[in-house]
Design a protein around this motif. Structure first.
Motif, mmCIF file in Angstrom:
data_model
loop_
_atom_site.group_PDB
_atom_site.id
_atom_site.type_symbol
_atom_site.label_atom_id
_atom_site.label_comp_id
_atom_site.label_asym_id
_atom_site.label_seq_id
_atom_site.Cartn_x
_atom_site.Cartn_y
_atom_site.Cartn_z
ATOM 1 N N ASP A 141 -44.165 -23.968 -4.570
ATOM 2 C CA ASP A 141 -45.133 -23.366 -3.652
ATOM 3 C C ASP A 141 -45.991 -22.347 -4.378
ATOM 4 O O ASP A 141 -47.218 -22.348 -4.265
ATOM 5 C CB ASP A 141 -44.399 -22.714 -2.482
ATOM 6 N N ARG A 142 -45.369 -21.467 -5.149
ATOM 7 C CA ARG A 142 -46.080 -20.461 -5.934
ATOM 8 C C ARG A 142 -45.512 -20.428 -7.348
ATOM 9 O O ARG A 142 -44.338 -20.750 -7.551
ATOM 10 C CB ARG A 142 -45.960 -19.063 -5.309
ATOM 11 N N LEU A 143 -46.353 -19.990 -8.298
ATOM 12 C CA LEU A 143 -45.920 -19.912 -9.691
ATOM 13 C C LEU A 143 -46.355 -18.587 -10.276
ATOM 14 O O LEU A 143 -47.516 -18.199 -10.168
ATOM 15 C CB LEU A 143 -46.532 -21.058 -10.505
ATOM 16 N N ASP A 144 -45.405 -17.904 -10.919
ATOM 17 C CA ASP A 144 -45.670 -16.616 -11.543
ATOM 18 C C ASP A 144 -44.970 -16.607 -12.895
ATOM 19 O O ASP A 144 -43.748 -16.638 -12.970
ATOM 20 C CB ASP A 144 -45.142 -15.485 -10.655
ATOM 21 N N VAL A 145 -45.749 -16.598 -13.988
ATOM 22 C CA VAL A 145 -45.203 -16.590 -15.335
ATOM 23 C C VAL A 145 -45.702 -15.349 -16.058
ATOM 24 O O VAL A 145 -46.907 -15.070 -16.071
ATOM 25 C CB VAL A 145 -45.600 -17.852 -16.131
ATOM 26 N N ALA A 185 -49.739 -22.992 -3.579
ATOM 27 C CA ALA A 185 -50.383 -21.711 -3.255
ATOM 28 C C ALA A 185 -50.803 -21.025 -4.557
ATOM 29 O O ALA A 185 -51.262 -21.673 -5.480
ATOM 30 C CB ALA A 185 -49.450 -20.854 -2.410
ATOM 31 N N ALA A 186 -50.627 -19.728 -4.642
ATOM 32 C CA ALA A 186 -51.186 -18.953 -5.753
ATOM 33 C C ALA A 186 -50.421 -19.165 -7.051
ATOM 34 O O ALA A 186 -49.204 -19.363 -7.058
ATOM 35 C CB ALA A 186 -51.201 -17.476 -5.396
ATOM 36 N N PHE A 215 -53.669 -27.202 -9.082
ATOM 37 C CA PHE A 215 -53.473 -25.874 -8.495
ATOM 38 C C PHE A 215 -54.305 -25.797 -7.219
ATOM 39 O O PHE A 215 -55.532 -25.791 -7.259
ATOM 40 C CB PHE A 215 -53.889 -24.784 -9.484
ATOM 41 N N ASN A 216 -53.620 -25.743 -6.086
ATOM 42 C CA ASN A 216 -54.318 -25.762 -4.798
ATOM 43 C C ASN A 216 -54.639 -24.376 -4.271
ATOM 44 O O ASN A 216 -55.461 -24.244 -3.359
ATOM 45 C CB ASN A 216 -53.488 -26.527 -3.771
ATOM 46 N N THR A 248 -57.063 -31.303 -15.425
ATOM 47 C CA THR A 248 -56.426 -30.443 -14.425
ATOM 48 C C THR A 248 -57.380 -30.151 -13.281
ATOM 49 O O THR A 248 -58.579 -29.971 -13.484
ATOM 50 C CB THR A 248 -55.953 -29.136 -15.081
ATOM 51 N N ASP A 249 -56.851 -30.093 -12.055
ATOM 52 C CA ASP A 249 -57.635 -29.772 -10.869
ATOM 53 C C ASP A 249 -57.379 -28.325 -10.457
ATOM 54 O O ASP A 249 -56.229 -27.923 -10.262
ATOM 55 C CB ASP A 249 -57.265 -30.690 -9.703
ATOM 56 N N PHE A 250 -58.462 -27.565 -10.318
ATOM 57 C CA PHE A 250 -58.405 -26.213 -9.764
ATOM 58 C C PHE A 250 -59.136 -26.268 -8.426
ATOM 59 O O PHE A 250 -60.354 -26.375 -8.379
ATOM 60 C CB PHE A 250 -59.070 -25.211 -10.703
ATOM 61 N N ASN A 251 -58.393 -26.212 -7.335
ATOM 62 C CA ASN A 251 -58.954 -26.468 -6.009
ATOM 63 C C ASN A 251 -59.253 -25.220 -5.205
ATOM 64 O O ASN A 251 -59.592 -25.311 -4.023
ATOM 65 C CB ASN A 251 -58.006 -27.373 -5.226
ATOM 66 N N SER A 252 -59.130 -24.055 -5.838
ATOM 67 C CA SER A 252 -59.462 -22.807 -5.171
ATOM 68 C C SER A 252 -60.091 -21.886 -6.217
ATOM 69 O O SER A 252 -60.448 -22.323 -7.305
ATOM 70 C CB SER A 252 -58.211 -22.182 -4.552
ATOM 71 N N SER A 253 -60.256 -20.619 -5.875
ATOM 72 C CA SER A 253 -60.886 -19.681 -6.804
ATOM 73 C C SER A 253 -60.064 -19.578 -8.086
ATOM 74 O O SER A 253 -58.831 -19.564 -8.061
ATOM 75 C CB SER A 253 -61.031 -18.307 -6.160
ATOM 76 N N THR A 254 -60.774 -19.527 -9.222
ATOM 77 C CA THR A 254 -60.139 -19.553 -10.532
ATOM 78 C C THR A 254 -60.675 -18.428 -11.388
ATOM 79 O O THR A 254 -61.900 -18.260 -11.517
ATOM 80 C CB THR A 254 -60.399 -20.894 -11.233
#
Length: 433
Positions: A310-314, A332-333, A352-353, A372-378
């Motif tokens: 759902d979310r990824l934080d690295v 998500a984010a 990344f949605n 790669t798909d970036f489907n929201s603000s990047t």
């Protein structure tokens, strides 16, 4: 910009790279392990000698067998009916713990086939599984197990003041198949959740069902030292948190490396053999909530593959780190932070949605993004230093794009050298490349 259709082979290595190999045989162990059942929970305590034990399903549902290996003496009943949690505490020494695996550890040098395990009853734990180790070089294996609660593994727990100044070379393996080792290391910590052999069949259709099913969260913490963590073929109901601590750490998700040559094809992208985040290989690591990976000081290697979360934080610490993502889908984010050091980031065949943020911190960094798909603000921010960003034409960027402090125009020679570095660092772990 477009990446070249033909890429060079790998050049000299930037840092030692982990390779898959079988663990060597262990010397004969000893020690005493005590069992205690209280309120439906099982408490397992080792002494400060070298303990080796295996937890396997008992003869009836809900029963857990605790078997001593390599001369370890078990004090308590041979089989226990567990209705709540299992607490395992290994108090020093070079310990071995197998949960749900075959009866002995790495004796034959080969893995038991998945279908053989499916024919057997899985180990099923009704509550939480809580594992902690103390000083010493410890090995923990969990595989073919259903845990209805949470899984916690802490190899940094209960360390003495003397040990806190040293590095313990622990190995924690959760799942079948080989663990990976750096040829230059004598020892390290390895955490491998449901890791499969590199030549397993059926991967094109998503591979076998999860080896490890966890109803709630997974928390892994390793202390100072060169740690190894692998997570694959697992279905985690809630969050996955990995805290690798200081040292040269390796964190890998998804099935084992694909056999064969790498970097011999073209651009790859979503159309390469093996597929990616665009309808190719199915994810074998499913996370119901947030996936969080944290490393501290040290030249860390993080490779996330075949993962849906759902979310990824690295967040990687100081020193030059290598961060790779392939066939990762985040609903998500996403936040990626590599901080200080000359870092290399490769993002291949991902989706990344939600909002995507990448910050590479100080020093000179390289970022390669392909298919790669970036489907929201990047937002891509290279931070202070001379930073290079390589984008291929197959990358789909949302209109809301912010690129700061990156050089984005490169000669063909520069592009070739950049891809060569990606192959050098991530080649054995890339799929369809």
């Amino acid at each position: 910009m477009k990446c070249p259709a033909t890429r060079p082979t790998r050049s000299s290595r930037r840092r030692p790279r982990p390779a898959l190999e079988r663990l060597e045989s262990r010397a004969l162990l000893s020690g005493i392990v005590s069992l205690r059942l209280s309120g439906g929970s099982l408490f397992i305590d080792g002494d400060r000698a070298d303990n080796a034990i295996s937890l396997r399903p008992g003869s009836s549902p809900g029963e857990v067998q605790v078997i001593g290996l390599d001369g370890t003496t078990i004090v308590g009943p041979a089989s226990v009916k567990v209705t709540k949690d299992v607490h395992i505490r290994l108090n020093g020494g070079d310990d071995i713990l197998n949960v749900g695996g075959e009866e002995s550890h790495e004796e034959s040098g080969t893995s038991v086939a998945a279908e053989e395990h499916e024919a057997e009853s899985r180990l099923e734990l009704p509550g939480n599984l809580l594992i902690s180790t103390a000083d010493g070089t410890d090995r923990v294996t969990v595989r073919f197990t259903t845990i209805h609660g949470s899984l916690s593994i802490d190899t940094a727990a209960n360390h003495s003041a003397k040990a806190s100044l040293e590095t313990d070379n622990n190995i924690v393996t959760l799942g079948r198949g080989p663990t990976f080792r750096d040829h230059s290391d004598e020892g390290h910590t390895t955490v491998s959740i449901a890791g499969a052999d590199s030549d397993d069949e059926g991967e094109g259709d998503g591979g076998p069902p999860p080896d490890l099913i966890i109803g709630e969260s997974v928390n892994i913490r390793t202390g100072t030292g060169d740690d190894r963590i692998k997570v694959a073929f697992a279905d985690i109901g809630a969050a996955l948190s990995i805290d690798a601590g200081p040292g040269v750490d390796y964190v890998v998700t998804g099935r084992g490396p694909i056999a064969g040559e790498h970097g011999s094809g073209g651009s790859g992208g979503s159309g390469g053999e093996g597929g990616g985040g665009h309808g190719g290989r199915q994810p074998d690591l499913l996370i119901g909530s947030t996936m969080r990976v944290t490393t501290d000081a040290g030249a860390d290697f993080v490779m996330l593959r075949n993962t849906r979360t759902d979310r990824l934080d690295v967040s990687t610490g100081a020193d030059g780190d290598a961060l790779g993502l392939q066939n990762v889908k985040v609903e998500a984010a996403t936040a990626l932070d590599t901080f200080q050091g000359d870092d290399v980031i490769a993002i291949l065949d991902c989706s990344f949605n939600g909002r995507f943020t990448l910050r590479t911190g100080t020093d000179s960094d390289q970022v390669w993004i392909e298919g790669t798909d970036f489907n929201s603000s990047t937002s891509l921010d290279g931070g202070p230093g001379v930073n290079h960003l390589y984008l291929d034409a197959a990358t789909d960027l949302d209109a809301s794009l912010s690129i700061r402090r990156f050089i984005t125009t490169h000669s063909p020679e520069e592009v070739s050298l950049a891809w060569d570095l990606v192959l050098d660092l991530f080649g054995p772990f890339l799929q369809g490349r």
